[in-house]
Scaffold this motif. Structure first.
Motif, PDB file in Angstrom:
ATOM      1  N   PRO A  44       0.835  -1.213   0.000  1.00  0.00           N
ATOM      2  CA  PRO A  44       0.000   0.000   0.000  1.00  0.00           C
ATOM      3  C   PRO A  44       0.866   1.258   0.000  1.00  0.00           C
ATOM      4  O   PRO A  44       2.035   1.237   0.412  1.00  0.00           O
ATOM      5  CB  PRO A  44      -0.796  -0.119   1.306  1.00  0.00           C
ATOM      6  CG  PRO A  44      -0.661  -1.539   1.740  1.00  0.00           C
ATOM      7  CD  PRO A  44       0.634  -2.034   1.198  1.00  0.00           C
ATOM      8  N   GLU A  45       0.275   2.359  -0.454  1.00  0.00           N
ATOM      9  CA  GLU A  45       0.962   3.642  -0.396  1.00  0.00           C
ATOM     10  C   GLU A  45       1.166   4.053   1.063  1.00  0.00           C
ATOM     11  O   GLU A  45       0.337   3.751   1.930  1.00  0.00           O
ATOM     12  CB  GLU A  45       0.126   4.711  -1.106  1.00  0.00           C
ATOM     13  CG  GLU A  45      -0.029   4.486  -2.605  1.00  0.00           C
ATOM     14  CD  GLU A  45       1.294   4.676  -3.326  1.00  0.00           C
ATOM     15  OE1 GLU A  45       1.856   5.779  -3.275  1.00  0.00           O
ATOM     16  OE2 GLU A  45       1.771   3.689  -3.940  1.00  0.00           O
ATOM     17  N   PRO A  46       2.261   4.760   1.372  1.00  0.00           N
ATOM     18  CA  PRO A  46       2.409   5.264   2.741  1.00  0.00           C
ATOM     19  C   PRO A  46       1.343   6.306   3.034  1.00  0.00           C
ATOM     20  O   PRO A  46       0.753   6.890   2.118  1.00  0.00           O
ATOM     21  CB  PRO A  46       3.816   5.881   2.734  1.00  0.00           C
ATOM     22  CG  PRO A  46       4.107   6.176   1.301  1.00  0.00           C
ATOM     23  CD  PRO A  46       3.390   5.133   0.505  1.00  0.00           C
ATOM     24  N   PRO A  47       1.069   6.561   4.301  1.00  0.00           N
ATOM     25  CA  PRO A  47       0.017   7.532   4.635  1.00  0.00           C
ATOM     26  C   PRO A  47       0.415   8.949   4.232  1.00  0.00           C
ATOM     27  O   PRO A  47       1.606   9.281   4.153  1.00  0.00           O
ATOM     28  CB  PRO A  47      -0.101   7.408   6.156  1.00  0.00           C
ATOM     29  CG  PRO A  47       1.224   6.885   6.600  1.00  0.00           C
ATOM     30  CD  PRO A  47       1.692   5.981   5.499  1.00  0.00           C
ATOM     31  N   ALA A  48      -0.588   9.761   3.977  1.00  0.00           N
ATOM     32  CA  ALA A  48      -0.356  11.182   3.703  1.00  0.00           C
ATOM     33  C   ALA A  48      -0.071  11.909   5.014  1.00  0.00           C
ATOM     34  O   ALA A  48      -0.405  11.429   6.105  1.00  0.00           O
ATOM     35  CB  ALA A  48      -1.572  11.784   3.021  1.00  0.00           C
ATOM     36  N   ALA A  49       0.549  13.059   4.917  1.00  0.00           N
ATOM     37  CA  ALA A  49       0.833  13.865   6.099  1.00  0.00           C
ATOM     38  C   ALA A  49      -0.355  14.777   6.399  1.00  0.00           C
ATOM     39  O   ALA A  49      -0.833  15.479   5.499  1.00  0.00           O
ATOM     40  CB  ALA A  49       2.091  14.697   5.889  1.00  0.00           C
ATOM     41  N   PRO A  50      -0.859  14.799   7.642  1.00  0.00           N
ATOM     42  CA  PRO A  50      -1.940  15.740   7.987  1.00  0.00           C
ATOM     43  C   PRO A  50      -1.535  17.185   7.708  1.00  0.00           C
ATOM     44  O   PRO A  50      -2.347  17.999   7.288  1.00  0.00           O
ATOM     45  CB  PRO A  50      -2.151  15.496   9.480  1.00  0.00           C
ATOM     46  CG  PRO A  50      -1.605  14.129   9.736  1.00  0.00           C
ATOM     47  CD  PRO A  50      -0.478  13.946   8.771  1.00  0.00           C
ATOM     48  N   SER A  51      -0.265  17.485   7.944  1.00  0.00           N
ATOM     49  CA  SER A  51       0.285  18.793   7.604  1.00  0.00           C
ATOM     50  C   SER A  51       1.777  18.632   7.408  1.00  0.00           C
ATOM     51  O   SER A  51       2.405  17.771   8.031  1.00  0.00           O
ATOM     52  CB  SER A  51      -0.004  19.831   8.704  1.00  0.00           C
ATOM     53  OG  SER A  51       0.572  19.423   9.929  1.00  0.00           O
ATOM     54  N   PHE A  52       2.334  19.448   6.541  1.00  0.00           N
ATOM     55  CA  PHE A  52       3.764  19.336   6.261  1.00  0.00           C
ATOM     56  C   PHE A  52       4.565  19.788   7.474  1.00  0.00           C
ATOM     57  O   PHE A  52       4.217  20.760   8.136  1.00  0.00           O
ATOM     58  CB  PHE A  52       4.135  20.164   5.042  1.00  0.00           C
ATOM     59  CG  PHE A  52       5.597  20.095   4.700  1.00  0.00           C
ATOM     60  CD1 PHE A  52       6.134  18.968   4.109  1.00  0.00           C
ATOM     61  CD2 PHE A  52       6.442  21.163   4.991  1.00  0.00           C
ATOM     62  CE1 PHE A  52       7.490  18.899   3.803  1.00  0.00           C
ATOM     63  CE2 PHE A  52       7.788  21.107   4.686  1.00  0.00           C
ATOM     64  CZ  PHE A  52       8.319  19.962   4.090  1.00  0.00           C
ATOM     65  N   VAL A  53       5.648  19.082   7.746  1.00  0.00           N
ATOM     66  CA  VAL A  53       6.518  19.405   8.868  1.00  0.00           C
ATOM     67  C   VAL A  53       7.829  19.958   8.331  1.00  0.00           C
ATOM     68  O   VAL A  53       8.465  19.352   7.469  1.00  0.00           O
ATOM     69  CB  VAL A  53       6.780  18.154   9.737  1.00  0.00           C
ATOM     70  CG1 VAL A  53       7.910  18.411  10.720  1.00  0.00           C
ATOM     71  CG2 VAL A  53       5.519  17.756  10.488  1.00  0.00           C
ATOM     72  N   GLY A  54       8.238  21.113   8.832  1.00  0.00           N
ATOM     73  CA  GLY A  54       9.506  21.705   8.441  1.00  0.00           C
ATOM     74  C   GLY A  54      10.105  22.468   9.599  1.00  0.00           C
ATOM     75  O   GLY A  54       9.613  22.428  10.728  1.00  0.00           O
ATOM     76  N   GLY A  55      11.187  23.166   9.329  1.00  0.00           N
ATOM     77  CA  GLY A  55      11.836  23.947  10.377  1.00  0.00           C
ATOM     78  C   GLY A  55      12.727  23.100  11.262  1.00  0.00           C
ATOM     79  O   GLY A  55      13.053  21.948  10.945  1.00  0.00           O
ATOM     80  N   GLU A  56      13.101  23.663  12.397  1.00  0.00           N
ATOM     81  CA  GLU A  56      14.035  23.000  13.300  1.00  0.00           C
ATOM     82  C   GLU A  56      13.606  23.233  14.737  1.00  0.00           C
ATOM     83  O   GLU A  56      12.753  24.076  15.019  1.00  0.00           O
ATOM     84  CB  GLU A  56      15.460  23.530  13.079  1.00  0.00           C
ATOM     85  CG  GLU A  56      15.612  25.009  13.364  1.00  0.00           C
ATOM     86  CD  GLU A  56      17.002  25.555  13.061  1.00  0.00           C
ATOM     87  OE1 GLU A  56      17.810  24.859  12.400  1.00  0.00           O
ATOM     88  OE2 GLU A  56      17.286  26.686  13.492  1.00  0.00           O
ATOM     89  N   VAL A  57      14.204  22.463  15.655  1.00  0.00           N
ATOM     90  CA  VAL A  57      13.948  22.634  17.082  1.00  0.00           C
ATOM     91  C   VAL A  57      15.282  22.758  17.802  1.00  0.00           C
ATOM     92  O   VAL A  57      16.318  22.280  17.313  1.00  0.00           O
ATOM     93  CB  VAL A  57      13.136  21.467  17.680  1.00  0.00           C
ATOM     94  CG1 VAL A  57      11.806  21.303  16.983  1.00  0.00           C
ATOM     95  CG2 VAL A  57      13.930  20.167  17.633  1.00  0.00           C
ATOM     96  N   LEU A  58      15.246  23.382  18.957  1.00  0.00           N
ATOM     97  CA  LEU A  58      16.426  23.499  19.805  1.00  0.00           C
ATOM     98  C   LEU A  58      16.428  22.368  20.810  1.00  0.00           C
ATOM     99  O   LEU A  58      15.447  22.150  21.522  1.00  0.00           O
ATOM    100  CB  LEU A  58      16.417  24.844  20.542  1.00  0.00           C
ATOM    101  CG  LEU A  58      17.497  25.018  21.624  1.00  0.00           C
ATOM    102  CD1 LEU A  58      18.893  25.051  21.001  1.00  0.00           C
ATOM    103  CD2 LEU A  58      17.234  26.283  22.438  1.00  0.00           C
ATOM    104  N   VAL A  59      17.532  21.635  20.856  1.00  0.00           N
ATOM    105  CA  VAL A  59      17.730  20.614  21.881  1.00  0.00           C
ATOM    106  C   VAL A  59      18.690  21.209  22.903  1.00  0.00           C
ATOM    107  O   VAL A  59      19.848  21.507  22.579  1.00  0.00           O
ATOM    108  CB  VAL A  59      18.311  19.320  21.288  1.00  0.00           C
ATOM    109  CG1 VAL A  59      18.479  18.277  22.390  1.00  0.00           C
ATOM    110  CG2 VAL A  59      17.409  18.789  20.179  1.00  0.00           C
TER     111      VAL A  59
END
Length: 433
Positions: A163-178
């Protein structure tokens, strides 16, 4: 015999069966001609992988744990991965497909009998918590991913479907600070963890930013369009030499189609999906892209901290989402889909800091060489990982869509030559805070 031991035996038996079903699917999807053919000098013939998993199961479960007489001592050397390079295995007097299938079936019958009778709840370290069985299960699952990579290199009509992989509910981008500070890397408690994942140890990691998602096809295509493959400024000396020698111009399996790109995936050619992680790039390509983008690849310690560290408690989780064994809602694993899923497709698998898809989809290159942790001890044999330690190999983390969940722990370490890209490899970026 305790209830816990009974449950462990049931789990082992179920995992052995499930894993063999995948091996059977990958080897029965093609005819005998394709099984014995070498589809690339980088890979073994599929029939070698098939008999090899049986040989390892016989050596460790039937002979060692079970103390049984050898079934086929005459083929031990044929299926010893250290005796023969992959490119040479096609010329060996290998078992035929029919012989290989009979052999692995006979080994499995004896291994299941050993499972019923052997002590697996203590005593020898090799059998504590069923380790030997877990090691063999993971070994076969790793070869299932290797065989899947062979299928990707195979020329001919498509034979695998999913099967096709699932679609993304919303696109994820950017970065986070660890945030900077210590965290516990590695493990002492994961019962089936392999020697290079041990021991658990505290690592001080300065603050860093890491991308919320792996680099996508669209982002990587921008690097190509900007002349990234033609500009030595972005490449290390070794990387530029390899780019020229190998004639690299794009990820493996990509071809130009007008102003865009198409990719061939398991025999099917289609436009690359812009939001999916780029796959089949080598370390040198990932490093060059990172420099072009003004960032860098994460170190192995940074990657693991982003994947495991819980800012609320300071403890290291098994997985980004917690300690729960991966389910389909968490990650793209186990060959359930035959390509990466778009960035943001698995919100349930995100880390507390909001980093997505650290497990599954694509193996992620790190900047780290492969070495043992402080206090490393080879077990149960040096050739599993110790002989690979050194600057020749780079560490990859996280697993791919072809990786089984048993080999996709937050502590699991993969490694390969920096020139390799037949593997399901991608990357994400980091930068120092």
């Amino acid at each position: 015999m305790t209830i816990e031991t009974d449950r462990l035996r049931e789990r082992v038996a179920a995992e052995l069966l499930r894993t063999r079903d995948r091996t059977a699917l990958l080897t029965e999807a093609v005819d005998d001609g394709d099984l014995i053919r070498q589809h690339s000098p980088l890979m073994s013939p599929l029939v070698w992988d098939l008999a090899h998993v049986g040989s390892q199961e016989e050596l460790w479960l039937v002979r060692d744990v079970g103390g049984r007489d050898p079934l086929r001592p005459d083929i031990d050397e044929l299926y010893d991965a250290f005796k023969h390079a992959r490119r040479d295995r096609v010329a060996l007097p290998l078992l035929t497909p029919a012989e290989a299938r009979r052999y692995v079936a006979e080994v499995r019958d004896k291994a299941l009998d050993v499972l019923d009778r052997a002590r697996i709840d203590g005593g020898r370290r090799l059998v504590t918590d069923g380790f030997a069985f877990g090691m063999i299960i993971q070994h076969e699952q790793q070869h299932a991913e290797t065989m899947l990579a062979t299928h990707q290199l195979r020329v001919g009509a498509p034979v695998l479907t999913a099967p096709e992989p699932p679609a993304a509910p919303s696109f994820v981008g950017g970065e986070v600070l660890v945030p900077g500070g210590p965290f516990t890397m590695g493990t002492d408690t994961e019962p089936w963890a392999l020697d290079n994942e041990r021991p658990a140890h505290q690592v001080q990691v300065p603050a860093f930013h890491i991308d919320r998602a792996a680099v996508t096809n669209a982002e990587y295509a921008a690097f190509i369009d900007a002349g990234g493959y033609d500009d030595p400024r972005w490449w290390s000396a070794a990387g530029w030499e390899h780019r020229q020698t190998a004639g690299l111009v794009a990820p493996a399996h990509w071809q130009r189609d007008g102003d865009g790109w198409v990719a061939t995936t398991f025999g099917r050619t289609a436009p690359v999906v812009r939001e999916e992680p780029v796959v089949h790039v080598c370390f040198w390509e990932a490093e060059a892209y990172a420099k072009w983008a003004g960032k860098r690849l994460p170190t192995e310690a940074e990657w693991e901290k982003a994947a495991r560290w819980d800012p609320a408690t300071g403890r290291s989780r098994r997985f980004p989402w917690g300690d729960e064994t991966p389910e389909p809602r968490h990650a793209n694993l186990g060959q359930q889909h035959l390509r990466p899923a778009p960035a943001g497709a698995y919100p349930a698998g995100a880390s507390p800091l909001g980093v997505h898809q650290l497990i599954g989809d694509v193996w992620e290159w790190t900047s780290s060489d492969f070495h043992g942790y402080p206090g490393f001890s080879a077990f149960p044999y040096r050739e599993y990982s110790e002989v690979f330690f050194g600057p020749d190999y780079k560490v990859l983390r996280g697993g791919s869509f072809g990786t089984d969940h048993n080999a996709a722990r937050g502590t699991f370490r993969n490694w390969d030559y920096p020139i390799r890209r037949q593997i399901f490899s991608g990357f994400r970026l980091a930068r120092t805070a």
